[in-house]
Design an enzyme around this catalytic site. Structure first.
Site, PDB file in Angstrom:
ATOM      1  N   ASP A 296       0.942  -1.231   0.018  1.00 35.37           N
ATOM      2  CA  ASP A 296      -0.129   0.033   0.131  1.00 35.37           C
ATOM      3  C   ASP A 296       1.004   1.304  -0.021  1.00 35.37           C
ATOM      4  O   ASP A 296       2.029   1.116   0.594  1.00 35.37           O
ATOM      5  CB  ASP A 296      -0.918  -0.026   1.154  1.00 35.37           C
ATOM      6  CG  ASP A 296      -2.262   0.894   0.749  1.00 35.37           C
ATOM      7  OD1 ASP A 296      -2.266   1.615   0.011  1.00 35.37           O
ATOM      8  OD2 ASP A 296      -3.283   0.580   1.917  1.00 35.37           O
ATOM      9  N   CYS A 297       0.449   2.327  -0.560  1.00 31.93           N
ATOM     10  CA  CYS A 297       1.243   3.488  -0.870  1.00 31.93           C
ATOM     11  C   CYS A 297       1.874   4.047   0.623  1.00 31.93           C
ATOM     12  O   CYS A 297       1.502   4.479   1.361  1.00 31.93           O
ATOM     13  CB  CYS A 297       0.390   4.601  -1.640  1.00 31.93           C
ATOM     14  SG  CYS A 297      -0.072   4.071  -3.192  1.00 31.93           S
TER      15      CYS A 297
END
Length: 774
Positions: A296-297
Site C-alpha cells: 500500500d502506498c
C-alpha cells in the site's frame, strides 16, 4: 496520413467534419508513446525480450540481464523509470478500478477523447445483489474501458482493485469498498470480479492485471486516536484462517489474481509488508501466487518512520524485499535499496527475483509485444456505451435492498401518486452516489431526476448537507409533504461522514436527520418512503418502528444511474431483490465493542462480530431484504441424511477415535473419495410480480468440544434465481463436506466435526449426520 489530410480528400463539408472526427476517435493510439517492442521502435525490435514467440520467463531473464543495478532499482517503485537505451518508457503501476475506472491513482486521467467512464454502484451495493455473474460482467466491462483508455495513452493496465477486506466493524469508513462481512461472499466476489477484469484468455495472458487488497486484517482507518499507520492488529490464527485471509486465498486460488497488496497495519507486531510468513510463505508459497506483491502506498516508509520497525531505512528496504515484496508504491525502495545492497543486507539476485515478478506480469499483459493482441482496437467508442450504462442501471436495480414495506405501500402508482415530495440532503446528489475510489461518470441521474420521470415533484433539501446541523429547512420540507400524494426522503451518509481515513463514531443518522424524517412523516398526507444512501449500516430503529414511515429502502451508493434505479423500484418498474451483505446493529452495540479488538468470537462481555458469532439484537440481519412478491422453498428431491468421511490413514483413524473434539483435520481426509451431496431447492414465486431471489444455504456445525469454535451458523453457498410470477425454478447446490462442513480450530487448522450438521435454507432445515468411515 493525418486526419486533416484525409478530410481534405473529400469535398462535402459535412462528410469532411465526420471523417475528421471519426479519424480522431480511431487514432487514439497516436496519443501514447511507442510501445517498448513496437515494430517501429528500432532500438528494441531485434532483442530477445521483444520476441513474442519466446517463452515469457526466457524474455524476462533476457531483459534482466541487460539492466544495470540502478535501472533495476528504479523499477521497484510504482512510477517505474524509463530505460531509454533499451527503448523502454516509464510506467505508472498505480491505477484503480474498484467499481469503474478511477482517477484516484496517477495512472488514469480523464479528458479529451475520454471525458469519463462507466461508474457502477459502490462494491457494498453490488455485493447486495449476491449475483456472481453480475460481478464478473462488471469486471469485464471495466476492463474493456481500461484497455480502451490504455490504447489512448491515458491509463495503465495494472489496477489495484478489488478491496476484499472483511467488513468486521460497522463504523469502518472503507466498508463501502468491500463485499461485506461474510468471508465466503467476499471470496466469491473477489474471484468473480478478478476473472472479469483479467479475462479468460488461453494460456497465461492477461487483459488487465487485478490486485486484491489490503492483506491482511486491515479494517481500521482512524478511530478514537488510533490510525491505520500505527495499528497493531492482534489476530488469532483461528480468525486469520476462517475470516481475514479467506477472500485473499480465493483471489489467488480461484481468481488467479495477478497481484496482492500488503497493508499499512501490523499483524501481531509485524508490518504485513515485512512479514515473510504472510508474503513469501503464504501468498507465494502455499497459495502459489502467479504475479507480484505490492505495498500500500508508502507502507515501507510507514513501517520505518512511523512504526520504527527497523533502525535504518536500508534495513527497512531489505526487510520488505526479503519478505517477498516486489513493488513499492512510493519512492522508498528507489532511494534506499542500493544502500542496502552496499551494506550487504540484500543481493542483486534478491532484486532480480522481485523485478522478475513485475516484468512477468507486464509481459503477460502484452506490454512488450507492441500494439498487438485482441484488445488493440478498443478506443473511445468502447467507453460509456449504451450497453455499459444499462449494466450500471441493472446493477443498481439488483443491489438496492427493500427493508420495510408496511401494508404493501410500495410500489407507488403514477396514476394515484401524481405529486411526490422529494426531500433530504441526498435527494438531488450526483457524486455522492458513486462513493469513493470513483472516477468521472458518463452521466448522472439523481434521485430527484429519476422520480421526476414518474411524477411532478416538490423538492426540498431540508438540511444543508448530510451533517444536517440545523433545522432551518424543516418547515419548507413539511409544507411540501403536506401538498404531495407521497413523500420520498433521501437521507443517509456521504464521504464527509465515512471514507478512507474517516471511521464513524456511531451508527445513528448524522445531526438532525432523524428529526427531519420524523417531522416530515408526521406532516405528510401520503405514504412516506425513507431512502438511505450509505456504505455502512445505520441504526434506523426509529423509522422501522414508526407506522408513519411506510417503507425503507437502502440504496448504498448506487452509481451513476442510482437515481433512476431508486425511482424505478419506488414506482414498480423494477422489483427489489437485494439482500443485506452486512448486519445492521443497534447503536448501543458499538459502545460494547472497541474497533481495535479484532476477535470475531464472543467471549465474556464481548458480544462477537458479524452474524456468524454475534447473538444479540439487530436492526436488520445479514441477508435480509424484501420483495414485491413472495417466495417459498422446498426440497425437490430427498437429499442424503448421512455422509461418511473417508480417512487417509490409520493414524488419522486413531486420532479421531481418541480425540475429545470428535473431529478430524481436513488434511487427514480423502476429500476426493466421497461424492458431493446435491441439494435441489425448488423456489416458487407465489406472488404477483416477477422477481429475483437469493437462495442462501447456511451450515450450523455440531457442538462437540472443538475449543473456541463459537459459530452460530455460516454461509456455505448462495445462488441468484429469477422466477416469473406463479412459476418455479430449481436451484442445485452441491454440499462438499471438506469445503462446506469444515470449521477452524484454535490453532488455525480446518476440521470436520463428526455429528449432526444442520443446513438452513430459508425456513427449511435439513440435518446431515457426518461420521468417520474407519
Amino acid at each position: 496520413m493525418s486526419c486533416y489530410n484525409k478530410a481534405l480528400l473529400i469535398g462535402n463539408k459535412v462528410v469532411v467534419i465526420l471523417v475528421f472526427l471519426l479519424c480522431l476517435v480511431h487514432s487514439s493510439e497516436s496519443l501514447r508513446p511507442l510501445f517498448a517492442c513496437d515494430p517501429a521502435n528500432g532500438l528494441t525490435r531485434t532483442l530477445r525480450f521483444c520476441r513474442a514467440n519466446v517463452p515469457i520467463h526466457v524474455r524476462v531473464q533476457d531483459l534482466l540481464g541487460r539492466l544495470t543495478l540502478q535501472e533495476k532499482i528504479r523499477n521497484l517503485v510504482n512510477n517505474a523509470a524509463a530505460v531509454p537505451r533499451l527503448g523502454i518508457g516509464g510506467y505508472e503501476w498505480w491505477s484503480e478500478a474498484l467499481h469503474g475506472i478511477s482517477d484516484v491513482g496517477p495512472g488514469a486521467k480523464f479528458g479529451g477523447a475520454f471525458p469519463g467512464a462507466t461508474s457502477f454502484p459502490q462494491v457494498i451495493t453490488t455485493a447486495a445483489s449476491f449475483n456472481q455473474s453480475l460481478w464478473e460482467e462488471i469486471g469485464r466491462v471495466v476492463s474493456d474501458e481500461a484497455r480502451a483508455m490504455y490504447n489512448g495513452g491515458v491509463a495503465g493496465l495494472t489496477y489495484w482493485s478489488p478491496n476484499v477486506n472483511i467488513l468486521r466493524d460497522p463504523r469502518w469508513g472503507r466498508g463501502q469498498e468491500t463485499p461485506g462481512e461474510d468471508p465466503i461472499v467476499a471470496a466469491k466476489y473477489a474471484a468473480s470480479y478478478v476473472r472479469g477484469l483479467q479475462g479468460t484468455a488461453a494460456g497465461n495472458r492477461l487483459k488487465v492485471a487485478a490486485c486484491c487488497k489490503h492483506y491482511t486484517a486491515y479494517d481500521l482507518d482512524n478511530w478514537n486516536g488510533v490510525d491505520r499507520f500505527h495499528f497493531n492488529a492482534k489476530v488469532t490464527q483461528q480468525d486469520l484462517e476462517d475470516t481475514y485471509n479467506v477472500p485473499f486465498k480465493s483471489c489467488v486460488y480461484e481468481g488467479k489474481v495477478a497481484s496482492v497488496m500488503c497493508s499499512y497495519n501490523q499483524v501481531n507486531g509485524k508490518p504485513t509488508c515485512a512479514d515473510e510468513n504472510l508474503l513469501k510463505n503464504t501468498i507465494r508459497g502455499q497459495w502459489r501466487l502467479n504475479g507480484y506483491i505490492v505495498s500500500d502506498c508508502d507502507s515501507v516508509d510507514v513501517f520505518f518512520n512511523q512504526q520504527h520497525y527497523t533502525s535504518t531505512p536500508e534495513e527497512a528496504a531489505a526487510a520488505s524485499i526479503k519478505a517477498g515484496l516486489d513493488l513499492d508504491c512510493g519512492p522508498f525502495l528507489a532511494i534506499f535499496t542500493e544502500g542496502a545492497v552496499k551494506k550487504g543486507l540484500l543481493t542483486e539476485n534478491d532484486i532480480n527475483l522481485a523485478l522478475a515478478n513485475t516484468l512477468t506480469v507486464q509481459m503477460r499483459l502484452g506490454m512488450f509485444d507492441g500494439n498487438l493482441g485482441p484488445y488493440a482496437n478498443l478506443g473511445p467508442r468502447d467507453v460509456c456505451t449504451p450497453a455499459h450504462k444499462h449494466l450500471a442501471l441493472e446493477a443498481a436495480h439488483q443491489g438496492i435492498v427493500l427493508l420495510k414495506n408496511s401494508a404493501r405501500s410500495l410500489p407507488l402508482s403514477p396514476r394515484r401518486h401524481r405529486t411526490v415530495a422529494v426531500i433530504g440532503p441526498n435527494s438531488d446528489v450526483t457524486e455522492t452516489m458513486i462513493g469513493n475510489y470513483a472516477g468521472k461518470a458518463c452521466a448522472y441521474t439523481s434521485p430527484l431526476q429519476g422520480i421526476s420521470r414518474y411524477a411532478r415533484t416538490l423538492h426540498q433539501a431540508g438540511c444543508a448537507g448530510v451533517a444536517c446541523k440545523g433545522n432551518q429547512g424543516f418547515g419548507a420540507a413539511e409544507a411540501a409533504a403536506r401538498e404531495a400524494d407521497a413523500t420520498v426522503l433521501v437521507m443517509g451518509l456521504d464521504q464527509s461522514i465515512e471514507a478512507e481515513t474517516r471511521d464513524r463514531t456511531g451508527l445513528l443518522l448524522p445531526g438532525y436527520q432523524q428529526d427531519l424524517v420524523t417531522r416530515v412523516a408526521q406532516a405528510s398526507r401520503g405514504p412516506v418512503i425513507l431512502v438511505l444512501m450509505s456504505g455502512g449500516p445505520i441504526d434506523v430503529t426509529f423509522a422501522k418502528n414508526d407506522p408513519r414511515v411506510a417503507a425503507i429502502i437502502w440504496a448504498g451508493y448506487p452509481g451513476q444511474a442510482g437515481g433512476a434505479a431508486i425511482a424505478n423500484i419506488i414506482f414498480g418498474a423494477a422489483n427489489p431483490g437485494g439482500k443485506l451483505p452486512m448486519t445492521w446493529y443497534p447503536q448501543d452495540y458499538v459502545a460494547k465493542v472497541p474497533m481495535t479488538v479484532m476477535a470475531m468470537r464472543a467471549s465474556g462481555n464481548y458480544p462477537g462480530r458479524t452474524y456468524r458469532f454475534y447473538k444479540g439484537p439487530v436492526v436488520f440481519p445479514f441477508g435480509f431484504g424484501l420483495s414485491y412478491t413472495t417466495f417459498t422453498h422446498s426440497l425437490a428431491k430427498s437429499p442424503l441424511a448421512q455422509l461418511s468421511v473417508s480417512l487417509s490413514n490409520l493414524n488419522s483413524a486413531n486420532a479421531i477415535l481418541n480425540s475429545s473434539s470428535h473431529s478430524i483435520k481436513v488434511s487427514h481426509t480423502n476429500c476426493n473419495s466421497f461424492p458431493k451431496m446435491p441439494l435441489h431447492v425448488e423456489v416458487s414465486n407465489t406472488g404477483e410480480f416477477d422477481g429475483t431471489h437469493t437462495v442462501f444455504v447456511f451450515a450450523e456445525p455440531p457442538i462437540n468440544g472443538i475449543k473456541g469454535l463459537g459459530v452460530n451458523k455460516q454461509l456455505i453457498a448462495f445462488e441468484k434465481v429469477h422466477v416469473m410470477a406463479g412459476a418455479k425454478q430449481t436451484v442445485q447446490v452441491d454440499v462438499d463436506a471438506c469445503k462446506h462442513l469444515g470449521v477452524v480450530d484454535e490453532y488455525g487448522k480446518r476440521r470436520i466435526p463428526m455429528g449432526e450438521h444442520k443446513l438452513h435454507i430459508g425456513d427449511l432445515k435439513h440435518t446431515i449426520l457426518v461420521q468417520p468411515q474407519l
